[in-house]
Design an enzyme around this catalytic site. Sequence first.
Site, PDB file in Angstrom:
ATOM      1  N   GLU A 166      -2.223  -9.155   5.205  1.00 38.22           N
ATOM      2  CA  GLU A 166      -3.408  -8.846   6.010  1.00 38.22           C
ATOM      3  C   GLU A 166      -4.538  -9.829   5.710  1.00 38.22           C
ATOM      4  O   GLU A 166      -5.281 -10.240   6.612  1.00 38.22           O
ATOM      5  CB  GLU A 166      -3.852  -7.407   5.747  1.00 38.22           C
ATOM      6  CG  GLU A 166      -2.881  -6.373   6.316  1.00 38.22           C
ATOM      7  CD  GLU A 166      -3.264  -4.950   5.974  1.00 38.22           C
ATOM      8  OE1 GLU A 166      -3.428  -4.144   6.893  1.00 38.22           O
ATOM      9  OE2 GLU A 166      -3.405  -4.649   4.768  1.00 38.22           O
TER      10      GLU A 166
ATOM     11  N   GLU B 106       3.864  -1.158   3.633  1.00 38.13           N
ATOM     12  CA  GLU B 106       3.171   0.085   3.284  1.00 38.13           C
ATOM     13  C   GLU B 106       3.962   1.350   3.584  1.00 38.13           C
ATOM     14  O   GLU B 106       3.857   2.341   2.859  1.00 38.13           O
ATOM     15  CB  GLU B 106       1.820   0.144   4.002  1.00 38.13           C
ATOM     16  CG  GLU B 106       0.759  -0.791   3.437  1.00 38.13           C
ATOM     17  CD  GLU B 106       0.819  -2.187   4.032  1.00 38.13           C
ATOM     18  OE1 GLU B 106      -0.135  -2.959   3.811  1.00 38.13           O
ATOM     19  OE2 GLU B 106       1.819  -2.508   4.710  1.00 38.13           O
TER      20      GLU B 106
END
Length: 278
Positions: free
Chosen positions: A122, A142
């Site tokens: 990210e 995640e």
Amino acid sequence: MTDPSPVQPDGEITLTVDGHVAVIHISRPNKLNSFTIPMVEQLESHLAVIDDSEDVRAVIVTSAGDRAFSAGADIKAFSQLSATRMWSTWIRRGHALFDKLAGLRQPSIAAIDGNAFGGGLELALACDIRVMATDAKVGLSELGIGTLPGWGGTARLQKTVGVARAKRMIFTSLMVDAETALNWGLVTDLAERPDVVAKAREIAEQIATRAPIALQMTKQIIDGQSGEGLRLTLEALGSAASSATDDFVEGVTAFRSKRPPQFSGSFDDPGPRDVLHG
């Protein structure tokens, strides 16, 4: 990806400026360069310095060690937070931080000289250009720990590689190799691991030779067209254009003189210029 400087136990993020190129360096290699709250605060501070600088024309984000570019947020740190603190401390603050990186006036380059998982990817996605080591892998993992990308990954990944590929990566925690990342447009350049930062600097130096104001406006226009901060783009460019008008000068002068302004509707134009002969 070596770092000769001492490493702080809880990690640190440093900022150096060489000429017109700023280098943000993440240093917590013993924990895969994962982020702690103090590191988030340091990055916030560095981005403010860069955004305020008239000298910096390009930014490189790199890291220490030989195992990972970054694993994102420190799992041990955020797993101990309550749901409310998780939202207020990690999610909202992380979003704002990476939005700040993406919204820098100056183009940014992620030197992915190791694996980038979760928030590490990210972080790279918040940069404009990504250079990746040929033996590195990237992914948003995640869902494998019962949560989801929280620092802008779902939005920026699908804009970068397309909806279907983003779903494939996120839904299965797919780790993408360098060749696939290049083919999918996830990264722009590949280099052998020792040469990743050098390649990023080569690109940064090329960027730094461009006319800085035109370059920064171009970046904002491209981002606006892609949906990244469209409202801010329109407001910023409109404000910049209006500040070049005679009306702006008249408006400010009238305000200071406490009199009604007399607007003419014209630009502050010095007249025709011969750009070829001076």
